[in-house]
Scaffold this active site. Structure first.
Site, PDB file in Angstrom:
ATOM      1  N   ILE A 185       0.839  -1.219   0.000  1.00 29.98           N
ATOM      2  CA  ILE A 185       0.000   0.000   0.000  1.00 29.98           C
ATOM      3  C   ILE A 185       0.868   1.261   0.000  1.00 29.98           C
ATOM      4  O   ILE A 185       0.402   2.352   0.234  1.00 29.98           O
ATOM      5  CB  ILE A 185      -0.916  -0.004   1.256  1.00 29.98           C
ATOM      6  CG1 ILE A 185      -0.076  -0.096   2.546  1.00 29.98           C
ATOM      7  CG2 ILE A 185      -1.920  -1.152   1.190  1.00 29.98           C
ATOM      8  CD1 ILE A 185      -0.884   0.025   3.833  1.00 29.98           C
ATOM      9  N   ASP A 186       2.180   1.060  -0.246  1.00 34.93           N
ATOM     10  CA  ASP A 186       3.152   2.145  -0.003  1.00 34.93           C
ATOM     11  C   ASP A 186       3.447   3.013  -1.221  1.00 34.93           C
ATOM     12  O   ASP A 186       4.262   3.935  -1.144  1.00 34.93           O
ATOM     13  CB  ASP A 186       4.461   1.538   0.566  1.00 34.93           C
ATOM     14  CG  ASP A 186       5.029   0.414  -0.331  1.00 34.93           C
ATOM     15  OD1 ASP A 186       5.632  -0.523   0.221  1.00 34.93           O
ATOM     16  OD2 ASP A 186       4.857   0.461  -1.565  1.00 34.93           O
TER      17      ASP A 186
ATOM     18  N   HIS B 132      -4.461  -4.384  -2.390  1.00 31.53           N
ATOM     19  CA  HIS B 132      -4.870  -4.043  -1.022  1.00 31.53           C
ATOM     20  C   HIS B 132      -4.979  -2.545  -0.814  1.00 31.53           C
ATOM     21  O   HIS B 132      -4.969  -2.065   0.316  1.00 31.53           O
ATOM     22  CB  HIS B 132      -3.889  -4.664  -0.007  1.00 31.53           C
ATOM     23  CG  HIS B 132      -3.923  -6.166  -0.044  1.00 31.53           C
ATOM     24  ND1 HIS B 132      -2.921  -6.960   0.460  1.00 31.53           N
ATOM     25  CD2 HIS B 132      -4.825  -7.026  -0.576  1.00 31.53           C
ATOM     26  CE1 HIS B 132      -3.229  -8.235   0.263  1.00 31.53           C
ATOM     27  NE2 HIS B 132      -4.375  -8.309  -0.374  1.00 31.53           N
TER      28      HIS B 132
ATOM     29  N   SER C  20       7.155 -11.988  -0.951  1.00 31.70           N
ATOM     30  CA  SER C  20       5.841 -12.296  -0.382  1.00 31.70           C
ATOM     31  C   SER C  20       5.844 -13.721   0.163  1.00 31.70           C
ATOM     32  O   SER C  20       6.426 -14.624  -0.426  1.00 31.70           O
ATOM     33  CB  SER C  20       4.735 -12.182  -1.438  1.00 31.70           C
ATOM     34  OG  SER C  20       3.475 -12.534  -0.840  1.00 31.70           O
TER      35      SER C  20
ATOM     36  N   ALA D 133      16.014  -9.048  -1.752  1.00 32.77           N
ATOM     37  CA  ALA D 133      15.442  -8.609  -3.033  1.00 32.77           C
ATOM     38  C   ALA D 133      16.239  -7.479  -3.668  1.00 32.77           C
ATOM     39  O   ALA D 133      16.439  -7.465  -4.889  1.00 32.77           O
ATOM     40  CB  ALA D 133      13.999  -8.154  -2.793  1.00 32.77           C
TER      41      ALA D 133
HETATM   42  N1  APR Z   1      14.306  -9.685   0.498  1.00 33.40           N
HETATM   43  C1  APR Z   1      13.618 -10.834   0.245  1.00 33.40           C
HETATM   44  N2  APR Z   1      12.594 -11.278   1.031  1.00 33.40           N
HETATM   45  C2  APR Z   1      12.279 -10.525   2.110  1.00 33.40           C
HETATM   46  C3  APR Z   1      12.958  -9.325   2.435  1.00 33.40           C
HETATM   47  C4  APR Z   1      14.019  -8.919   1.573  1.00 33.40           C
HETATM   48  N3  APR Z   1      14.724  -7.802   1.807  1.00 33.40           N
HETATM   49  N4  APR Z   1      12.398  -8.820   3.579  1.00 33.40           N
HETATM   50  C5  APR Z   1      11.404  -9.670   3.935  1.00 33.40           C
HETATM   51  N5  APR Z   1      11.336 -10.684   3.068  1.00 33.40           N
HETATM   52  C6  APR Z   1      10.365 -11.790   3.055  1.00 33.40           C
HETATM   53  C7  APR Z   1       9.905 -12.241   4.420  1.00 33.40           C
HETATM   54  O1  APR Z   1      10.775 -13.205   4.967  1.00 33.40           O
HETATM   55  C8  APR Z   1       8.526 -12.823   4.105  1.00 33.40           C
HETATM   56  O2  APR Z   1       8.625 -14.193   3.733  1.00 33.40           O
HETATM   57  O3  APR Z   1       9.185 -11.270   2.450  1.00 33.40           O
HETATM   58  C9  APR Z   1       8.060 -12.018   2.904  1.00 33.40           C
HETATM   59  C10 APR Z   1       6.961 -11.018   3.258  1.00 33.40           C
HETATM   60  O4  APR Z   1       5.815 -11.770   3.612  1.00 33.40           O
HETATM   61  P1  APR Z   1       4.654 -11.071   4.474  1.00 33.40           P
HETATM   62  O5  APR Z   1       5.264 -10.299   5.589  1.00 33.40           O
HETATM   63  O6  APR Z   1       3.647 -12.141   4.770  1.00 33.40           O
HETATM   64  O7  APR Z   1       4.032  -9.988   3.493  1.00 33.40           O
HETATM   65  P2  APR Z   1       2.991 -10.223   2.306  1.00 33.40           P
HETATM   66  O8  APR Z   1       3.230 -11.547   1.647  1.00 33.40           O
HETATM   67  O9  APR Z   1       3.037  -9.016   1.471  1.00 33.40           O
HETATM   68  O10 APR Z   1       1.590 -10.264   3.106  1.00 33.40           O
HETATM   69  C11 APR Z   1       0.419 -10.239   2.340  1.00 33.40           C
HETATM   70  O11 APR Z   1      -0.855  -9.883   4.366  1.00 33.40           O
HETATM   71  O12 APR Z   1      -1.280  -8.816   6.357  1.00 33.40           O
HETATM   72  C12 APR Z   1      -1.580  -8.843   5.022  1.00 33.40           C
HETATM   73  O13 APR Z   1      -2.392  -6.992   3.869  1.00 33.40           O
HETATM   74  C13 APR Z   1      -1.196  -7.551   4.377  1.00 33.40           C
HETATM   75  O14 APR Z   1      -0.545  -7.214   2.071  1.00 33.40           O
HETATM   76  C14 APR Z   1      -0.267  -7.958   3.244  1.00 33.40           C
HETATM   77  C15 APR Z   1      -0.623  -9.431   3.045  1.00 33.40           C
END
Ligand code: APR
Ligand code: ZN
Length: 259
Positions: free
Chosen positions: A109-110, A127, A201, A244
């Site tokens: 959402i950023d 989202h 993700s 990433a």
């Molecule tokens: N490089 C690679 N991977 C990374 C990095 C990075 N720098 N930083 C974090 N991660 C990984 C984390 O280990 C995690 O597995 O990114 C993943 C992020 O997963 P989530 O925190 O679950 O985020 P997301 O998948 O976007 O969640 C989906 O959940 O709560 C709701 O609405 C919210 O949009 C969000 C949705």
């Protein structure tokens, strides 16, 4: 992973991007952690410190107290702070400039993909977007900056200046429908791509996490760049569990060299 192995994977992914005709990139909170925004389920993520159940739309509407708590968390977690796109966002914007990108589907959402340079009409935000706050009673929309000024002046639960109605960030809370046009477009692009690249993700929140499945069913290959496992790892052609920012900037550099 040894650096040779990592380099070989990044090169293979760049070659797949070069060969693809319809690349879709799908991002989650993990792409923005290097910009300073916490993710949700990674180490120290927001849901490791707060209860997602408190973030349902029902709770938000139910009481002023839950709204106060949620505004405090949104501010405290920096979701209102001015952050910059990082190298991973810049790399994905460059894929569009190189003519190698159909669209970005993001759960974030950023607004960082747009700020990195991706065309807004090629970014589908499943989202919502934190840039706007909306009155649930009269529909008036406020910029997040305007609301932040009021919160900074000590207002705990901002209300609509026109009708004193409930104000809510223009993002999807648990229990809410996703924006239909973004969901329709994301589904359409996912079912017609030939390469689906996931960046940052955990792929556990639906219906967003249906998208990689749609792509696989359509015969697309899957590349996952994510630290930590996802339910789709076994069907990824390439799986890179590294940061990433580094991976994506090196991947796009190789695409640029190969063109
Ligand atoms: N490089 C690679 N991977 C990374 C990095 C990075 N720098 N930083 C974090 N991660 C990984 C984390 O280990 C995690 O597995 O990114 C993943 C992020 O997963 P989530 O925190 O679950 O985020 P997301 O998948 O976007 O969640 C989906 O959940 O709560 C709701 O609405 C919210 O949009 C969000 C949705
Ligand atoms: Zn109003």
């Amino acid at each position: 992973m040894t650096s040779n192995n990592l380099d070989a994977k990044i090169t293979a992914a760049a070659e797949m991007i070069l060969k693809s005709r319809r690349l879709v990139v799908f991002t989650g909170a993990g792409i923005s952690t290097e910009s300073g925004i916490p993710d949700f389920r990674g180490p120290g993520g927001i849901w490791t410190r707060f209860d997602p159940d408190d973030f349902t739309i029902q709770k938000f509407l139910k009481s002023r107290e839950t709204r106060r708590k949620q505004w405090q968390i949104l501010i405290g977690e920096g979701l209102f702070s001015r952050v910059k796109p990082n190298r991973a966002h810049m790399a994905i914007a460059e894929l569009e400039i190189l003519g190698r990108l159909e669209c970005v589907i993001t759960q974030n959402i950023d607004n960082l993909h747009q700020e990195a340079g991706n065309s807004p009409d090629r970014v589908f935000e499943l989202h919502g977007n934190m840039q706007w706050v909306k009155c649930l009673d009269c529909g008036t929309r406020y910029t997040v900056e305007h609301i932040k000024e009021r919160l900074d002046r000590g207002v705990e639960v901002p209300e609509c200046e026109r009708c004193q109605g409930i104000l809510k960030p223009d993002v999807v809370f648990f229990g809410e429908e996703l924006p239909s046009e973004a969901l329709r477009a994301a589904t359409e692009y996912s079912t017609h791509c030939d390469l689906f690249l996931v960046v940052g993700s955990s792929l556990v929140v639906y219906p967003a996490a249906l998208m990689p499945g749609y792509a696989r069913e359509a015969g697309a290959q899957l590349i996952i760049v994510n630290i930590g496992g996802t339910p789709y790892d076994s069907s990824a052609t390439i799986l890179i569990e590294e940061k990433a920012g580094d991976v994506m900037s090196r991947m796009v550099e190789k695409v640029r060299e190969m063109i």
